[in-house]
Design a protein around this motif. Structure first.
Motif, PDB file in Angstrom:
ATOM      1  N   CYS A   1       0.820  -1.219   0.000  1.00  0.00           N
ATOM      2  CA  CYS A   1       0.000   0.000   0.000  1.00  0.00           C
ATOM      3  C   CYS A   1       0.851   1.266   0.000  1.00  0.00           C
ATOM      4  CB  CYS A   1      -0.925   0.033   1.222  1.00  0.00           C
ATOM      5  SG  CYS A   1      -2.248  -1.172   1.122  1.00  0.00           S
ATOM      6  N   GLY A   2       2.161   1.112   0.035  1.00  0.00           N
ATOM      7  CA  GLY A   2       3.047   2.276   0.047  1.00  0.00           C
ATOM      8  C   GLY A   2       3.328   2.789  -1.358  1.00  0.00           C
ATOM      9  N   PHE A   3       4.188   3.762  -1.430  1.00  0.00           N
ATOM     10  CA  PHE A   3       4.505   4.434  -2.710  1.00  0.00           C
ATOM     11  C   PHE A   3       4.998   3.435  -3.763  1.00  0.00           C
ATOM     12  CE2 PHE A   3       8.290   6.623  -4.806  1.00  0.00           C
ATOM     13  CZ  PHE A   3       7.546   7.091  -5.891  1.00  0.00           C
ATOM     14  N   ILE A   4       6.062   2.725  -3.459  1.00  0.00           N
ATOM     15  CA  ILE A   4       6.625   1.802  -4.454  1.00  0.00           C
ATOM     16  C   ILE A   4       5.697   0.595  -4.619  1.00  0.00           C
ATOM     17  CG2 ILE A   4       8.597   0.311  -5.015  1.00  0.00           C
ATOM     18  CD1 ILE A   4      10.387   2.274  -3.445  1.00  0.00           C
ATOM     19  N   GLY A   5       5.151   0.117  -3.503  1.00  0.00           N
ATOM     20  CA  GLY A   5       4.304  -1.079  -3.533  1.00  0.00           C
ATOM     21  C   GLY A   5       3.070  -0.920  -4.409  1.00  0.00           C
ATOM     22  N   ARG A   6       2.467   0.271  -4.375  1.00  0.00           N
ATOM     23  CA  ARG A   6       1.263   0.483  -5.199  1.00  0.00           C
ATOM     24  C   ARG A   6       1.611   0.465  -6.688  1.00  0.00           C
ATOM     25  NH1 ARG A   6       0.274   4.733  -1.543  1.00  0.00           N
ATOM     26  NH2 ARG A   6       0.719   6.248  -3.179  1.00  0.00           N
ATOM     27  N   HIS A   7       2.725   1.092  -7.034  1.00  0.00           N
ATOM     28  CA  HIS A   7       3.145   1.075  -8.443  1.00  0.00           C
ATOM     29  C   HIS A   7       3.475  -0.348  -8.885  1.00  0.00           C
ATOM     30  CE1 HIS A   7       3.390   5.339  -9.660  1.00  0.00           C
ATOM     31  NE2 HIS A   7       3.615   5.573  -8.378  1.00  0.00           N
ATOM     32  N   LEU A   8       4.117  -1.088  -8.005  1.00  0.00           N
ATOM     33  CA  LEU A   8       4.465  -2.475  -8.335  1.00  0.00           C
ATOM     34  C   LEU A   8       3.195  -3.310  -8.497  1.00  0.00           C
ATOM     35  CD1 LEU A   8       6.618  -4.687  -8.657  1.00  0.00           C
ATOM     36  CD2 LEU A   8       6.625  -4.935  -6.162  1.00  0.00           C
ATOM     37  N   THR A   9       2.251  -3.120  -7.584  1.00  0.00           N
ATOM     38  CA  THR A   9       0.976  -3.835  -7.662  1.00  0.00           C
ATOM     39  C   THR A   9       0.293  -3.548  -9.001  1.00  0.00           C
ATOM     40  OG1 THR A   9       0.695  -3.737  -5.270  1.00  0.00           O
ATOM     41  CG2 THR A   9      -1.301  -4.083  -6.563  1.00  0.00           C
TER      42      THR A   9
ATOM     43  N   ASN B   1      17.484   7.037  -4.652  1.00  0.00           N
ATOM     44  CA  ASN B   1      16.347   7.908  -4.289  1.00  0.00           C
ATOM     45  C   ASN B   1      15.236   7.782  -5.319  1.00  0.00           C
ATOM     46  OD1 ASN B   1      18.622   9.009  -2.656  1.00  0.00           O
ATOM     47  ND2 ASN B   1      17.018  10.410  -2.007  1.00  0.00           N
ATOM     48  N   VAL B   2      14.161   7.137  -4.913  1.00  0.00           N
ATOM     49  CA  VAL B   2      13.050   6.885  -5.837  1.00  0.00           C
ATOM     50  C   VAL B   2      12.055   8.046  -5.722  1.00  0.00           C
ATOM     51  CG1 VAL B   2      11.381   5.169  -6.599  1.00  0.00           C
ATOM     52  CG2 VAL B   2      13.350   4.451  -5.222  1.00  0.00           C
ATOM     53  N   TYR B   3      11.535   8.482  -6.857  1.00  0.00           N
ATOM     54  CA  TYR B   3      10.566   9.589  -6.816  1.00  0.00           C
ATOM     55  C   TYR B   3       9.545   9.369  -7.921  1.00  0.00           C
ATOM     56  CZ  TYR B   3      12.560  11.579 -11.053  1.00  0.00           C
ATOM     57  OH  TYR B   3      12.966  11.758 -12.355  1.00  0.00           O
ATOM     58  N   GLY B   4       8.427  10.101  -7.822  1.00  0.00           N
ATOM     59  CA  GLY B   4       7.427  10.028  -8.885  1.00  0.00           C
ATOM     60  C   GLY B   4       6.037  10.262  -8.341  1.00  0.00           C
ATOM     61  N   PRO B   5       5.044  10.226  -9.232  1.00  0.00           N
ATOM     62  CA  PRO B   5       3.665  10.401  -8.815  1.00  0.00           C
ATOM     63  C   PRO B   5       3.287   9.390  -7.736  1.00  0.00           C
ATOM     64  CG  PRO B   5       3.825  10.444 -11.199  1.00  0.00           C
ATOM     65  CD  PRO B   5       5.177  10.054 -10.678  1.00  0.00           C
ATOM     66  N   GLY B   6       2.487   9.830  -6.791  1.00  0.00           N
ATOM     67  CA  GLY B   6       2.028   8.920  -5.740  1.00  0.00           C
ATOM     68  C   GLY B   6       2.851   9.016  -4.473  1.00  0.00           C
ATOM     69  N   GLN B   7       3.961   9.751  -4.522  1.00  0.00           N
ATOM     70  CA  GLN B   7       4.799   9.851  -3.324  1.00  0.00           C
ATOM     71  C   GLN B   7       4.170  10.872  -2.376  1.00  0.00           C
ATOM     72  OE1 GLN B   7       8.939  10.659  -4.201  1.00  0.00           O
ATOM     73  NE2 GLN B   7       9.539   9.193  -2.616  1.00  0.00           N
ATOM     74  N   ASP B   8       4.171  10.530  -1.099  1.00  0.00           N
ATOM     75  CA  ASP B   8       3.494  11.355  -0.103  1.00  0.00           C
ATOM     76  C   ASP B   8       4.327  12.603   0.214  1.00  0.00           C
ATOM     77  OD1 ASP B   8       2.033  12.340   1.940  1.00  0.00           O
ATOM     78  OD2 ASP B   8       2.353  10.671   3.321  1.00  0.00           O
ATOM     79  N   SER B   9       3.754  13.783  -0.077  1.00  0.00           N
ATOM     80  CA  SER B   9       4.502  15.012   0.240  1.00  0.00           C
ATOM     81  C   SER B   9       4.074  15.576   1.588  1.00  0.00           C
ATOM     82  CB  SER B   9       4.272  16.064  -0.845  1.00  0.00           C
ATOM     83  OG  SER B   9       2.899  16.392  -0.894  1.00  0.00           O
ATOM     84  N   GLY B  10       2.996  15.012   2.149  1.00  0.00           N
ATOM     85  CA  GLY B  10       2.473  15.546   3.411  1.00  0.00           C
ATOM     86  C   GLY B  10       3.189  14.985   4.626  1.00  0.00           C
ATOM     87  N   SER B  11       3.888  13.876   4.446  1.00  0.00           N
ATOM     88  CA  SER B  11       4.533  13.236   5.592  1.00  0.00           C
ATOM     89  C   SER B  11       5.753  14.042   6.031  1.00  0.00           C
ATOM     90  CB  SER B  11       4.952  11.822   5.178  1.00  0.00           C
ATOM     91  OG  SER B  11       6.119  11.440   5.837  1.00  0.00           O
ATOM     92  N   PRO B  12       6.026  14.061   7.355  1.00  0.00           N
ATOM     93  CA  PRO B  12       7.239  14.762   7.804  1.00  0.00           C
ATOM     94  C   PRO B  12       8.504  14.092   7.273  1.00  0.00           C
ATOM     95  CG  PRO B  12       6.153  13.606   9.639  1.00  0.00           C
ATOM     96  CD  PRO B  12       5.247  13.511   8.460  1.00  0.00           C
ATOM     97  N   TYR B  13       8.349  12.862   6.762  1.00  0.00           N
ATOM     98  CA  TYR B  13       9.507  12.121   6.258  1.00  0.00           C
ATOM     99  C   TYR B  13       9.541  12.091   4.729  1.00  0.00           C
ATOM    100  CZ  TYR B  13       8.999  10.559  11.060  1.00  0.00           C
ATOM    101  OH  TYR B  13       8.849  10.517  12.420  1.00  0.00           O
ATOM    102  N   ALA B  14       8.764  12.989   4.114  1.00  0.00           N
ATOM    103  CA  ALA B  14       8.680  12.985   2.642  1.00  0.00           C
ATOM    104  C   ALA B  14      10.057  13.201   2.015  1.00  0.00           C
ATOM    105  CB  ALA B  14       7.729  14.094   2.189  1.00  0.00           C
ATOM    106  N   GLY B  15      10.261  12.626   0.849  1.00  0.00           N
ATOM    107  CA  GLY B  15      11.514  12.779   0.122  1.00  0.00           C
ATOM    108  C   GLY B  15      11.681  14.213  -0.376  1.00  0.00           C
ATOM    109  N   VAL B  16      12.910  14.546  -0.729  1.00  0.00           N
ATOM    110  CA  VAL B  16      13.224  15.936  -1.066  1.00  0.00           C
ATOM    111  C   VAL B  16      12.432  16.424  -2.281  1.00  0.00           C
ATOM    112  CG1 VAL B  16      15.295  15.265  -2.391  1.00  0.00           C
ATOM    113  CG2 VAL B  16      15.110  17.575  -1.491  1.00  0.00           C
TER     114      VAL B  16
END
Ligand code: NAD
Length: 314
Positions: free
Chosen positions: A10-18, A173-188
């Motif tokens: 259900c995470g960023f990479i997992g959803r794309h893989l699914t 560093n993986v990035y792309g649509p679907g990545q959570d920008s709201g999390s305090p741990y969001a990628g750059v």
């Protein structure tokens, strides 16, 4: 058609893989505790099992019905892991140990998602998989331990004596649509785009000369789906990277260009566990899987920006 089990699906990479595996006509079961993943975003044709990878029995049971497993579930950022070291160790190392045991028991290939964090402070040169692993963070150390579990089972076999077919992928560093920008741990990248969209300054940690190897999500998924075809017992470790370094300063100005506006930057803090440079050598993935990252940074940023803009406007 094959049946795949994806932990952390259900995470960023997992959803794309699914989505990719379903699109190829496979069945997908996802095991996720929904600690950060969003079940509403999982494709409806995937089967979701809510549960934790620390539950060895549940993982083993699910693996019995699978032809292959992708282990992605993790407390997936250095800072988030540091906020609760004990829990992070139980999930990031313990969960992987359970995934390995389940794959061995069911004699299915395992694709274990590790991280470039295992290399630690490697310097500006591109690291290949034989580079010494000296992780600087607890997250990186747990990822390295997870690799050891897989390697051990691939070399010596597990219960029943069967040796595991393990492919260990070290994404940069993986990035792309679907990545959570709201999390305090969001990628750059998602943080910068969110700031640019709201007119806020882009917070550049350190002097901005630190550099990363940014790989677009579709490229990483192409590599992961190729990996599961490896069914021969033994371990293969591959970087998931582009081989191109981009400094955070250059990234900020590229995002400014895509926004078509003036962006402002402001200095931020140095993050703990931070390394100055992180660059991978994609040679082994190219040689074994014919892998090459195809999406240039400018194009990947444009797609990510458009997606994030769409979700911000909703
Ligand atoms: N995103 C990156 O740049 C990157 C880079 C290197 C490695 N990785 C690794 O790739 C994997 C996926 O990362 P992501 O960016 O999709 O992270 P993410 O946080 O978006 O996804 C992680 C998923 O795992 C689930 N999860 C967490 N703990 C769990 C547990 N105990 N049991 C079951 N599910 C659990 C979460 O709910 C979430 O759905 C992780 O292993 C991460 O360490 C990611």
């Amino acid at each position: 058609m094959a049946r795949y089990l994806i932990t952390g699906g259900c995470g960023f990479i997992g959803r794309h893989l699914t989505s990719a595996l379903l699109g190829d006509g496979h069945d997908v079961t996802v095991l996720d505790d929904l600690s950060s993943g969003d079940p509403a975003k999982l494709p409806s044709t995937a089967h979701l099992e809510e549960g934790c990878v620390t539950d060895a029995d549940k993982l083993a049971k699910l693996a019995e019905d699978a032809d292959g497993m992708f282990h992605l579930a993790a407390i997936a950022s250095i800072a988030a892991a540091e906020a609760n070291l004990e829990r992070a160790h139980a999930v990031n190392a313990g969960g992987a140990e359970n995934a390995v045991a389940a794959a061995v028991r069911s004699h299915i290939p395992l694709v274990l998602i590790s991280s470039a964090a295992v290399y630690g402070a490697a310097g500006p040169e591109a690291v290949s998989e034989t580079y010494p692993c000296l992780p600087l963070s607890a997250y990186g150390a747990d990822k390295l331990q997870s690799e050891h579990y897989a390697t051990e089972a691939a070399q010596n076999g597990g219960p029943g004596g069967k040796r595991l077919a393990a492919t260990i992928v070290r994404p940069f560093n993986v990035y792309g649509p679907g990545q959570d920008s709201g999390s305090p741990y969001a990628g750059v990248i998602s943080r910068f785009i969110a700031a640019a969209l709201s007119g806020a300054p882009l917070r550049v940690n350190g002097d901005g000369n630190q550099s990363r190897d940014f790989i677009f999500i579709d490229d990483l998924i192409g590599l992961l789906t190729a990996c599961v075809s490896r069914t021969r017992p033994g371990t293969l470790i591959v970087n998931g990277c582009t081989g191109t370094a981009t400094s955070v300063k250059v990234l900020a100005s590229e995002i400014g260009r895509i926004c078509g506006g003036d962006i402002r930057t402001e200095p931020g803090l140095e993050r703990s566990g931070g390394v100055a440079h992180s660059l991978g050598n994609p040679g082994r993935a190219a040689e074994i899987f014919g892998f090459r990252a195809r999406i240039e940074l400018a194009e990947g940023l444009r797609r990510t920006f458009n997606w994030q803009k769409g979700t911000t406007l909703q």
